[in-house]
Design a protein around this motif. Structure first.
Motif, mmCIF file in Angstrom:
data_model
loop_
_atom_site.group_PDB
_atom_site.id
_atom_site.type_symbol
_atom_site.label_atom_id
_atom_site.label_comp_id
_atom_site.label_asym_id
_atom_site.label_seq_id
_atom_site.Cartn_x
_atom_site.Cartn_y
_atom_site.Cartn_z
ATOM 1 N N GLN A 97 19.829 6.108 26.556
ATOM 2 C CA GLN A 97 18.858 6.091 25.477
ATOM 3 C C GLN A 97 18.969 4.747 24.775
ATOM 4 N N MET A 98 17.884 4.003 24.761
ATOM 5 C CA MET A 98 17.890 2.662 24.187
ATOM 6 C C MET A 98 16.951 2.643 22.985
ATOM 7 N N ASN A 99 17.509 2.371 21.820
ATOM 8 C CA ASN A 99 16.740 2.299 20.583
ATOM 9 C C ASN A 99 16.804 0.899 20.001
ATOM 10 N N SER A 100 15.904 0.627 19.104
ATOM 11 C CA SER A 100 15.873 -0.678 18.427
ATOM 12 C C SER A 100 15.953 -1.825 19.425
ATOM 13 N N LEU A 101 15.136 -1.741 20.429
ATOM 14 C CA LEU A 101 15.176 -2.737 21.497
ATOM 15 C C LEU A 101 14.791 -4.116 20.992
ATOM 16 N N LYS A 102 15.436 -5.120 21.582
ATOM 17 C CA LYS A 102 15.214 -6.515 21.214
ATOM 18 C C LYS A 102 14.748 -7.280 22.459
ATOM 19 N N PRO A 103 14.053 -8.379 22.268
ATOM 20 C CA PRO A 103 13.635 -9.172 23.437
ATOM 21 C C PRO A 103 14.820 -9.556 24.338
ATOM 22 N N GLU A 104 15.968 -9.771 23.754
ATOM 23 C CA GLU A 104 17.134 -10.148 24.558
ATOM 24 C C GLU A 104 17.682 -8.992 25.397
ATOM 25 N N ASP A 105 17.148 -7.795 25.213
ATOM 26 C CA ASP A 105 17.517 -6.668 26.071
ATOM 27 C C ASP A 105 16.731 -6.681 27.384
ATOM 28 N N THR A 106 15.765 -7.583 27.488
ATOM 29 C CA THR A 106 14.971 -7.678 28.704
ATOM 30 C C THR A 106 15.869 -8.008 29.890
ATOM 31 N N ALA A 107 15.813 -7.166 30.914
ATOM 32 C CA ALA A 107 16.685 -7.331 32.071
ATOM 33 C C ALA A 107 16.357 -6.263 33.113
ATOM 34 N N VAL A 108 16.924 -6.444 34.289
ATOM 35 C CA VAL A 108 16.941 -5.367 35.278
ATOM 36 C C VAL A 108 18.189 -4.543 35.019
ATOM 37 N N TYR A 109 17.998 -3.268 34.820
ATOM 38 C CA TYR A 109 19.100 -2.353 34.540
ATOM 39 C C TYR A 109 19.443 -1.584 35.819
ATOM 40 N N ARG A 110 20.713 -1.654 36.186
ATOM 41 C CA ARG A 110 21.157 -1.008 37.412
ATOM 42 C C ARG A 110 22.220 0.032 37.111
ATOM 43 N N CYS A 111 22.138 1.106 37.833
ATOM 44 C CA CYS A 111 23.096 2.196 37.719
ATOM 45 C C CYS A 111 24.221 1.986 38.726
ATOM 46 N N ASN A 112 25.427 2.286 38.289
ATOM 47 C CA ASN A 112 26.596 2.197 39.153
ATOM 48 C C ASN A 112 27.370 3.507 39.075
ATOM 49 N N ALA A 113 27.928 3.922 40.209
ATOM 50 C CA ALA A 113 28.725 5.152 40.208
ATOM 51 C C ALA A 113 29.808 5.070 41.265
ATOM 52 N N TYR A 114 30.954 5.630 40.936
ATOM 53 C CA TYR A 114 31.998 5.794 41.934
ATOM 54 C C TYR A 114 31.891 7.227 42.421
ATOM 55 N N TRP A 146 25.496 1.411 44.042
ATOM 56 C CA TRP A 146 24.575 0.807 43.081
ATOM 57 C C TRP A 146 23.155 1.249 43.376
ATOM 58 N N GLY A 147 22.392 1.424 42.316
ATOM 59 C CA GLY A 147 20.965 1.606 42.471
ATOM 60 C C GLY A 147 20.271 0.275 42.599
ATOM 61 N N LYS A 148 18.968 0.311 42.882
ATOM 62 C CA LYS A 148 18.214 -0.929 43.055
ATOM 63 C C LYS A 148 17.805 -1.524 41.720
ATOM 64 N N GLY A 149 17.775 -0.715 40.688
ATOM 65 C CA GLY A 149 17.472 -1.227 39.370
ATOM 66 C C GLY A 149 16.088 -0.863 38.868
ATOM 67 N N THR A 150 15.955 -0.913 37.561
ATOM 68 C CA THR A 150 14.666 -0.703 36.910
ATOM 69 C C THR A 150 14.498 -1.780 35.843
ATOM 70 N N LEU A 151 13.305 -2.349 35.774
ATOM 71 C CA LEU A 151 13.067 -3.477 34.877
ATOM 72 C C LEU A 151 12.680 -2.989 33.489
ATOM 73 N N VAL A 152 13.361 -3.530 32.508
ATOM 74 C CA VAL A 152 13.027 -3.291 31.103
ATOM 75 C C VAL A 152 12.577 -4.614 30.509
ATOM 76 N N THR A 153 11.379 -4.611 29.951
ATOM 77 C CA THR A 153 10.840 -5.806 29.326
ATOM 78 C C THR A 153 10.515 -5.495 27.877
ATOM 79 N N VAL A 154 11.092 -6.259 26.972
ATOM 80 C CA VAL A 154 10.875 -6.054 25.539
ATOM 81 C C VAL A 154 10.105 -7.245 24.998
ATOM 82 N N SER A 155 8.925 -6.980 24.498
ATOM 83 C CA SER A 155 8.081 -8.059 23.972
ATOM 84 C C SER A 155 8.324 -8.237 22.478
ATOM 85 N N SER A 156 8.166 -9.463 22.032
ATOM 86 C CA SER A 156 8.413 -9.770 20.599
ATOM 87 C C SER A 156 7.154 -9.627 19.773
#
Length: 120
Positions: free
Chosen positions: A81-98, A110-120
């Motif tokens: 859960q991501m709140n108060s998102l900032k432009p600097e949070d923009t990234a590809v988010y990847r899941c990791n599990a053992y 690893w997952g392939k990732g999902t893109l999060v883009t935060v506009s200012s």
């Protein structure tokens, strides 16, 4: 084989919220530690948040107080859960599990990732 599939990324305005999900599937005996990592353009990969099966969590300094990691062990699913998102949070988010595929054998996935883009 084990697959990790992320979902929930997208475009959001600064100050907004998003919830990411990661589902582990395949030949799973048990999923141990799970976590979220991100990599922005031109930046190194960094830990966002991690969770153990026992419920312990830890967060990267830049997201403490804004992001919350949780998991549903019965569903082998991890959330962020991501709140108060900032432009600097923009990234590809990847899941990791053992993941243990047998009682005595495990590997890092690893997952392939999902893109999060935060506009200012």
């Amino acid at each position: 084989q084990v697959q990790l599939v992320e979902s929930g990324g997208g475009l959001v305005q600064a100050g907004g919220s998003l919830t990411l999900s990661c589902v582990a599937s395949g030949s799973i005996f048990r999923v141990n530690g799970m976590g979220w990592y991100r990599q922005g353009a031109g930046k190194q990969r960094e830990l966002v948040a991690a969770s153990t099966t026992g419920g312990s969590t830890n967060y990267g300094d830049s997201v403490k107080g804004r992001f919350t990691i949780s998991r549903d062990n019965a569903k082998n699913t991890l959330y962020l859960q991501m709140n108060s998102l900032k432009p600097e949070d923009t990234a590809v988010y990847r899941c990791n599990a053992y993941v243990l595929t047998t009682r005595n054998y495990g590997s890092d996935y690893w997952g392939k990732g999902t893109l999060v883009t935060v506009s200012s």
